[in-house]
Design an enzyme around this catalytic site. Sequence first.
Site, PDB file in Angstrom:
ATOM      1  N   SER A 126       0.844  -1.200   0.000  1.00 14.51           N
ATOM      2  CA  SER A 126       0.000   0.000   0.000  1.00 14.51           C
ATOM      3  C   SER A 126       0.877   1.247   0.000  1.00 14.51           C
ATOM      4  CB  SER A 126      -0.924   0.009   1.229  1.00 14.51           C
ATOM      5  OG  SER A 126      -0.161   0.243   2.411  1.00 14.51           O
ATOM      6  N   SER A 128       0.996   3.647   2.287  1.00 16.70           N
ATOM      7  CA  SER A 128       1.068   4.296   3.596  1.00 16.70           C
ATOM      8  C   SER A 128       2.460   4.785   3.955  1.00 16.70           C
ATOM      9  CB  SER A 128       0.568   3.346   4.689  1.00 16.70           C
ATOM     10  OG  SER A 128       1.470   2.265   4.866  1.00 16.70           O
ATOM     11  N   LYS A 183       5.601   0.207   9.226  1.00 18.42           N
ATOM     12  CA  LYS A 183       5.428   1.622   9.553  1.00 18.42           C
ATOM     13  C   LYS A 183       6.748   2.133  10.126  1.00 18.42           C
ATOM     14  CE  LYS A 183       0.898   1.418   8.802  1.00 18.42           C
ATOM     15  NZ  LYS A 183       0.249   2.069   7.629  1.00 18.42           N
ATOM     16  N   SER A 289      -2.598   6.824   6.024  1.00 17.05           N
ATOM     17  CA  SER A 289      -2.020   5.712   6.765  1.00 17.05           C
ATOM     18  C   SER A 289      -2.896   5.395   7.964  1.00 17.05           C
ATOM     19  CB  SER A 289      -0.603   6.064   7.228  1.00 17.05           C
ATOM     20  OG  SER A 289      -0.091   5.058   8.086  1.00 17.05           O
TER      21      SER A 289
END
Length: 324
Positions: A126, A128, A183, A289
């Site tokens: 993705s 994010s 992350k 995100s």
Amino acid sequence: MSAITGIFYAGLIAYLGGWYMGSWSGNFSLLLFVMTVVTLGYWLAERFYFLPARVAGAARLEAQDAARREELKRQGIVRVDGDVAGARDEILRQPWWLDWTAGLFPVILAVFLLRSFLFEPFKIPSGSMVPTLLVGDLILVNKFHYGVRLPVINKKIIANNDVQRGDVMVFRYPEDPSIDFIKRVAAIPGDEIRYTNQRLYINGVATEVQPKGDFYDESGMRYKPWFSEKLGKVEHEILVDPKRQSMYHPDRKDGPFPFQDQCQYTAEGVTCKVPAGHYFMLGDNRDDSRDSRYWGFVPDENIVGRAFFVWMNFGNLKRIGAFH
């Protein structure tokens, strides 16, 4: 044994097929562990039972042939037709079900050890983490940077480096541990983190942010304001869109997240005190995100490793290299 091996491979194909079709969530670490154990069993059986039995059978064949030739020689027959070399090779040949189990054990073991204790590949699914990581980036995750963990159960047995603010970390998603997420570590245990009006504060001090112009986000197909941010000792890039003021609130699917009482949500943002053994994670694409602002802290036992290198992006080879 060939029937048992066939059933094993049929089950493996069914498991992988259901995983691929989305019928259930797969666990590759567990699958690799099971395949390692099963092929080890076949390898041991081959080494200590099946191979010695084949060698003994070939030796008996040669002994019988030698005895036959000796007996014919005593009868005055010197020229004897027939050669047992082909039959001997046939006896010694490894059957298919051992070739596809015991024969694969060294390769599967090497992959299991490499992936469990050294490096694991990961694909960015993705946007994010844009602009640091793009959709389609194939990255490597250092599995031993934060310590050595037992595979499958993920229990740390040897400590190594501490998690630092600014690290890009892969972890098991708290809402569904069968899924790996990636992350950036924004806050470590004991920190007070505040994200209000699209600004990040660690222990009351705002992070250093410098504008860099506009960045074209291919995943969102539009330009976004582009900034450089210094988080801890790490300087990295983020996207923040002033036109998108989000309302932050806990929305964990399984109810209130652990230690949610240590977070306060307002119309401007969220403030949290990070509990011991937990980390607060943010995506670099701050307005696109879903991270700790929504589903809470990441416990230490969920850590997979530290991401550090893009080893391939088939759509853009210039992406290959280390990143912060």
